[in-house]
Design an enzyme around this catalytic site. Structure first.
Site, PDB file in Angstrom:
ATOM      1  N   ARG A  69      10.859   3.964   3.685  1.00 32.64           N
ATOM      2  CA  ARG A  69      10.565   2.983   4.749  1.00 32.64           C
ATOM      3  C   ARG A  69      11.852   2.258   5.083  1.00 32.64           C
ATOM      4  O   ARG A  69      12.573   1.820   4.182  1.00 32.64           O
ATOM      5  CB  ARG A  69       9.502   1.994   4.274  1.00 32.64           C
ATOM      6  CG  ARG A  69       9.339   0.836   5.254  1.00 32.64           C
ATOM      7  CD  ARG A  69       8.144  -0.027   4.949  1.00 32.64           C
ATOM      8  NE  ARG A  69       6.903   0.695   5.208  1.00 32.64           N
ATOM      9  CZ  ARG A  69       5.700   0.164   5.049  1.00 32.64           C
ATOM     10  NH1 ARG A  69       5.577  -1.085   4.627  1.00 32.64           N
ATOM     11  NH2 ARG A  69       4.614   0.864   5.302  1.00 32.64           N
ATOM     12  N   HIS A  95       4.703   5.544  11.815  1.00 33.28           N
ATOM     13  CA  HIS A  95       4.245   5.420  10.421  1.00 33.28           C
ATOM     14  C   HIS A  95       3.210   6.537  10.259  1.00 33.28           C
ATOM     15  O   HIS A  95       2.014   6.298  10.224  1.00 33.28           O
ATOM     16  CB  HIS A  95       3.632   4.026  10.239  1.00 33.28           C
ATOM     17  CG  HIS A  95       3.309   3.637   8.841  1.00 33.28           C
ATOM     18  ND1 HIS A  95       3.399   4.501   7.758  1.00 33.28           N
ATOM     19  CD2 HIS A  95       2.864   2.451   8.333  1.00 33.28           C
ATOM     20  CE1 HIS A  95       3.034   3.854   6.659  1.00 33.28           C
ATOM     21  NE2 HIS A  95       2.706   2.615   6.981  1.00 33.28           N
ATOM     22  N   LYS A 133      26.419  -2.993  -0.342  1.00 34.30           N
ATOM     23  CA  LYS A 133      27.884  -2.917  -0.511  1.00 34.30           C
ATOM     24  C   LYS A 133      28.525  -2.185   0.656  1.00 34.30           C
ATOM     25  O   LYS A 133      29.728  -1.937   0.664  1.00 34.30           O
ATOM     26  CB  LYS A 133      28.230  -2.151  -1.797  1.00 34.30           C
ATOM     27  CG  LYS A 133      27.631  -2.701  -3.056  1.00 34.30           C
ATOM     28  CD  LYS A 133      28.071  -1.837  -4.234  1.00 34.30           C
ATOM     29  CE  LYS A 133      27.132  -1.975  -5.401  1.00 34.30           C
ATOM     30  NZ  LYS A 133      27.427  -0.959  -6.434  1.00 34.30           N
ATOM     31  N   ARG A 169       0.804  -1.234   0.000  1.00 32.16           N
ATOM     32  CA  ARG A 169       0.000   0.000   0.000  1.00 32.16           C
ATOM     33  C   ARG A 169       0.830   1.273   0.000  1.00 32.16           C
ATOM     34  O   ARG A 169       0.593   2.188  -0.778  1.00 32.16           O
ATOM     35  CB  ARG A 169      -0.899   0.072   1.253  1.00 32.16           C
ATOM     36  CG  ARG A 169      -2.191  -0.647   1.135  1.00 32.16           C
ATOM     37  CD  ARG A 169      -2.545  -1.225   2.478  1.00 32.16           C
ATOM     38  NE  ARG A 169      -1.582  -2.268   2.757  1.00 32.16           N
ATOM     39  CZ  ARG A 169      -1.775  -3.535   2.412  1.00 32.16           C
ATOM     40  NH1 ARG A 169      -2.899  -3.897   1.895  1.00 32.16           N
ATOM     41  NH2 ARG A 169      -0.837  -4.444   2.611  1.00 32.16           N
ATOM     42  N   THR A 170       1.757   1.378   0.924  1.00 32.63           N
ATOM     43  CA  THR A 170       2.390   2.680   1.142  1.00 32.63           C
ATOM     44  C   THR A 170       3.181   3.102  -0.100  1.00 32.63           C
ATOM     45  O   THR A 170       3.046   4.224  -0.582  1.00 32.63           O
ATOM     46  CB  THR A 170       3.293   2.635   2.394  1.00 32.63           C
ATOM     47  OG1 THR A 170       2.540   2.036   3.440  1.00 32.63           O
ATOM     48  CG2 THR A 170       3.744   4.016   2.799  1.00 32.63           C
TER      49      THR A 170
HETATM   50  N1  ASP Z   1       1.657  -1.933   6.938  1.00 29.23           N
HETATM   51  C1  ASP Z   1       1.779  -1.440   8.279  1.00 29.23           C
HETATM   52  C2  ASP Z   1       3.238  -1.174   8.612  1.00 29.23           C
HETATM   53  O1  ASP Z   1       4.095  -1.407   7.776  1.00 29.23           O
HETATM   54  C3  ASP Z   1       1.115  -2.343   9.248  1.00 29.23           C
HETATM   55  C4  ASP Z   1       1.531  -3.794   9.122  1.00 29.23           C
HETATM   56  O2  ASP Z   1       2.498  -4.107   8.410  1.00 29.23           O
HETATM   57  O3  ASP Z   1       0.859  -4.629   9.753  1.00 29.23           O
HETATM   58  O4  ASP Z   1       3.492  -0.713   9.687  1.00 29.23           O
HETATM   59  N1   CP Z   2      -0.491  -0.203   5.769  1.00 31.67           N
HETATM   60  C1   CP Z   2       0.728  -0.345   5.210  1.00 31.67           C
HETATM   61  O1   CP Z   2       1.684   0.377   5.532  1.00 31.67           O
HETATM   62  O2   CP Z   2       0.772  -1.276   4.227  1.00 31.67           O
HETATM   63  P1   CP Z   2       2.091  -1.755   3.453  1.00 31.67           P
HETATM   64  O3   CP Z   2       3.000  -2.342   4.498  1.00 31.67           O
HETATM   65  O4   CP Z   2       1.591  -2.732   2.450  1.00 31.67           O
HETATM   66  O5   CP Z   2       2.711  -0.535   2.837  1.00 31.67           O
END
Ligand code: ASP
Ligand code: CP
Length: 312
Positions: A99, A128, A78, A48-49
């Site tokens: 991330r 987050h 590396k 998603r993100t």
């Molecule tokens: N997608 C969110 C996160 O990366 C929540 C999860 O992974 O459960 O923090």
């Molecule tokens: N909710 C969320 O952060 O989803 P992803 O880990 O898929 O990005």
């Protein structure tokens, strides 16, 4: 220059403005960020993100450069430091969405970046913030109010960065009641609880999900995440403890909502998906417009909406 590192950077007023902008962008595509480039640097998995930020940027006419699985595919493998990578990538892009597996990585990146950094999740005990912004937008939009809300967080509260980020945002509103449902091992950390106390937000802790959900306005389910809990024995002990079945969903008040940042594994049964309380897939759509609003804000619309991040 603004960076978006943690949710403490927002005020109630700036949240209202950001959400107004998000609502105005629903279903829209325009060229307002034409010529701008977003770099997505992901050192941890994401569906998603990363994709919603990319889609948001493309819908605003901008361009995207992207790196997934950065731990292996980038020159970090590396031995390049995060700081050096950011000094480089910030010359290629106008904003960096990142991330990372380490708590504090986004704040470290912000120190050396020439362009805004957006924290898309840092470690298992970090934040987050953009997820929490879309969670809050979902809550306010679905319930039709900002104050007088009882929110019940369930499951993995210790190692769940988005629940931590949302808790910090809730203190901006009036008459918010929070119930944290978890096993003793996965209780919400003290920094969040101290913040709630300082801001007079009433919260309680319990192990009894069934009782708590009956008077919830919002049920926030979490993932008992193997990747966040890390200790295999602890994970095995915790998994499957709090599952939202259709019967649990049916016990909720009329108008109450179930949200989840996703991905879901087994903590919400598929039979719940067509319950009137289930909004977790609509939440994904709200995420897109909230992230469009974040990009527009950071790249020019009204940078003042996001206060400077204060280093600890
Ligand atoms: N997608 C969110 C996160 O990366 C929540 C999860 O992974 O459960 O923090
Ligand atoms: N909710 C969320 O952060 O989803 P992803 O880990 O898929 O990005």
């Amino acid at each position: 220059m603004s960076h978006l590192i943690e949710t403490q950077q927002f005020t109630r007023g700036s949240l209202t403005e950001l959400f107004k902008l998000a609502s105005s962008l629903e279903g829209k595509r325009n060229d307002s960020l034409k010529g701008k480039i977003m770099a997505a640097l992901f050192y941890q998995p994401s569906t998603r993100t990363r994709l919603s930020f990319e889609s948001a940027m493309l819908r605003l006419g901008g361009g995207v450069i992207t790196m997934e699985n950065g731990g292996e595919s980038s020159s970090q493998s590396k031995g390049e430091t995060l700081e050096d990578s950011i000094k480089v990538v910030s010359q290629y892009a106008d904003v960096i969405v990142m991330r990372h597996n380490e708590v504090g990585a986004a704040a470290r990146a912000a120190v050396v970046s020439k362009v805004p950094i957006v924290n898309a999740g840092d470690g298992n005990l970090g934040q987050h913030p953009t997820q929490a912004l879309l969670d809050l937008y979902t809550i306010q939009r679905e319930l039709g109010r900002e104050d007088d809300i009882h929110i019940v967080f369930v499951g993995n509260l210790k190692y769940y960065r988005s629940a931590r980020s949302l808790s910090y945002l809730l203190s901006k509103y009036k008459n918010i009641r929070v119930t944290f449902v978890s096993s003793p091992e996965l209780r919400m950390d003290n920094d969040v609880k101290e913040h709630l106390k300082e801001n007079n937000v009433h919260f309680e802790e319990t192990e009894d999900m069934n009782a708590a959900v009956q008077n919830a306005d919002v049920l926030y389910q979490t993932r008992i995440a193997k990747d966040f809990i890390k200790d295999d024995k602890e994970y095995e002990k915790q998994k499957g403890r709090y599952i939202i079945t259709r019967a649990v969903a049916d016990s909720m008040k009329k108008g109450a909502i179930i949200i989840h940042p996703l991905p879901r594994v087994d903590e919400i049964e598929p039979e719940v998906d067509d319950s009137p309380h289930a909004v977790y897939f609509r939440q994904v759509g709200y995420g897109l417009i909230v992230r469009m609003a974040i990009l527009k804000t950071l790249l020019g619309e009204d940078k003042k909406l996001i206060r400077a991040h204060r280093r600890k």
